[in-house]
Design a protein around this motif. Sequence first.
Motif, short mmCIF file in Angstrom:
data_model
loop_
_atom_site.label_atom_id
_atom_site.label_comp_id
_atom_site.label_asym_id
_atom_site.label_seq_id
_atom_site.Cartn_x
_atom_site.Cartn_y
_atom_site.Cartn_z
N TYR A 245 0.81 -1.21 0.00
CA TYR A 245 0.00 0.00 0.00
C TYR A 245 0.85 1.27 0.00
CZ TYR A 245 -3.71 -3.27 1.23
OH TYR A 245 -4.60 -4.32 1.23
N SER A 246 0.40 2.23 -0.76
CA SER A 246 1.09 3.53 -0.84
C SER A 246 0.98 4.28 0.48
CB SER A 246 0.47 4.36 -1.97
OG SER A 246 0.85 5.72 -1.86
N ILE A 247 2.09 4.83 0.92
CA ILE A 247 2.08 5.60 2.17
C ILE A 247 1.24 6.86 2.00
CG2 ILE A 247 3.50 6.95 3.77
CD1 ILE A 247 5.76 4.96 3.32
N LYS A 248 1.46 7.56 0.90
CA LYS A 248 0.78 8.84 0.68
C LYS A 248 -0.70 8.66 0.35
CE LYS A 248 0.97 13.03 -2.16
NZ LYS A 248 1.68 13.74 -3.27
N ASN A 249 -1.03 7.71 -0.50
CA ASN A 249 -2.41 7.58 -0.99
C ASN A 249 -3.27 6.62 -0.19
OD1 ASN A 249 -1.80 9.32 -3.16
ND2 ASN A 249 -0.97 7.63 -4.34
N LYS A 254 -5.92 7.08 5.65
CA LYS A 254 -6.71 6.16 6.47
C LYS A 254 -6.31 6.24 7.94
CE LYS A 254 -7.75 2.96 2.71
NZ LYS A 254 -7.56 1.61 2.13
N TYR A 255 -5.03 6.43 8.19
CA TYR A 255 -4.58 6.58 9.58
C TYR A 255 -5.12 7.88 10.17
CZ TYR A 255 -1.62 7.82 13.52
OH TYR A 255 -1.19 8.22 14.76
N SER A 256 -5.07 8.94 9.38
CA SER A 256 -5.57 10.24 9.84
C SER A 256 -7.05 10.16 10.19
CB SER A 256 -5.33 11.30 8.76
OG SER A 256 -5.87 12.55 9.16
N VAL A 259 -7.64 8.17 13.49
CA VAL A 259 -7.28 8.87 14.73
C VAL A 259 -8.16 10.09 14.97
CG1 VAL A 259 -5.47 10.16 15.92
CG2 VAL A 259 -4.90 8.05 14.69
N VAL A 260 -8.31 10.92 13.93
CA VAL A 260 -9.01 12.21 14.09
C VAL A 260 -10.53 12.03 14.12
CG1 VAL A 260 -9.41 14.49 13.10
CG2 VAL A 260 -7.12 13.45 12.98
N GLU A 261 -11.09 11.35 13.15
CA GLU A 261 -12.54 11.24 13.03
C GLU A 261 -13.11 10.10 13.87
OE1 GLU A 261 -14.34 13.46 11.57
OE2 GLU A 261 -12.63 14.57 10.77
N SER A 277 -6.88 -2.21 4.13
CA SER A 277 -7.26 -2.82 2.85
C SER A 277 -8.65 -2.41 2.40
CB SER A 277 -7.18 -4.35 2.97
OG SER A 277 -8.18 -4.84 3.85
N PHE A 278 -9.41 -1.74 3.28
CA PHE A 278 -10.77 -1.34 2.94
C PHE A 278 -10.80 0.08 2.37
CE2 PHE A 278 -11.26 -4.67 6.11
CZ PHE A 278 -12.22 -5.47 5.54
N SER A 279 -11.73 0.32 1.48
CA SER A 279 -11.87 1.64 0.86
C SER A 279 -12.29 2.68 1.88
CB SER A 279 -12.89 1.57 -0.28
OG SER A 279 -13.23 2.87 -0.73
N LEU A 280 -11.58 3.79 1.92
CA LEU A 280 -11.89 4.86 2.86
C LEU A 280 -13.24 5.50 2.53
CD1 LEU A 280 -11.02 6.64 5.24
CD2 LEU A 280 -9.81 8.10 3.61
#
Length: 340
Positions: A245-249, A254-256, A259-261, A277-280
């Motif tokens: 998985y791409s770090i940027k895309n 997904k991490y943001s 944590v935030v939402e 692996s799931f679509s954001l």
Amino acid sequence: MASATATTLFTPNPMFSTEHHSLSPSPTIPKSFTGLCKPFHSRVPTSIPFFHCRRPKFFVRATVIKWRCPKQTIPPNDTGFQKKLLYLESIGIDSFLLIENHPTVITTSLADIRSTVEYITSLDFTAIEFRRMVGMCPEILTTQVSDLIPVFTFLHREVHVPGSDIKRVINRRPRLLVSSVSKRLRPTLYFLQSIGIEEVNKHTDLLSCSVEEKFMPRIDYFENIGFSRRDATSMFRRFPQLFCYSIKNNLEPKYSYFVVEMGRDLKELKEFPQYFSFSLENRIKPRHKQCVEMGVCFPLPALLKTSEVKFQSRLDVCVNSSTPLKTSPLWSAGCDVYDV
């Protein structure tokens, strides 16, 4: 018995020798391609003026290549080059697109290309499969048979891929065929094994990846966001596809959101790295918002793994009954409670 058969599959056949053969008047087409392929001339716009001029076929072909690939130097009226183009077209390869994406084919001899094609198709790859492989990785056509054989041997003997699965593995990741066993495949195998991934034969698509350029930056990323080295490594051991998985895309957005939402704890990601692996947009956000609106909270597997029908049914049950609080021991075991 299966092992003996698989080993025999990768024994080089004298008829596929990598030595240069004398060129026949017209290129030999493998039987598996006969009747399945047609030239790609029809793809080129015929409105270009030179198509209406009476020119030698090679002049037209070379002119089209120059039009499609303006930066490439085309051999002047080279009979060998003309035969090469005819051969590529006869097996269904778009020679114009191939030269544009992989110009090395210009200097590769027809004898070498033909040997490579015949060797791969002798391993029961169909014409359609071969064209798809070249489309995904054009370097295959300019790889010598002497470099292909060690790859098949490595996959079978060291990665323990059953002979019956070799085709599936190569079709899924054709780039394996152009990867050096000593410089890329074996070091990557050892790295994956060193972090505890024992059945690498189930993750062969990772073998052609660079440890330094692809794997380590992703492990470092998880360390930078708060995981220990041990926990980060554990996540990749649990879910090796995380390396892809791409770090940027992928990882960062997904991490943001997590944590935030969602306001979740990192421990959940450690236990369920499949979250990434799931679509954001199509899975994570919609389901999280529905849970917030309904005032319920599911563990990540229960939130994301179930089908839409089961998820909606679970929401209805929770809304119409008493659900455990997030601080309750039952909440952490919700995966079992709600039958994921």
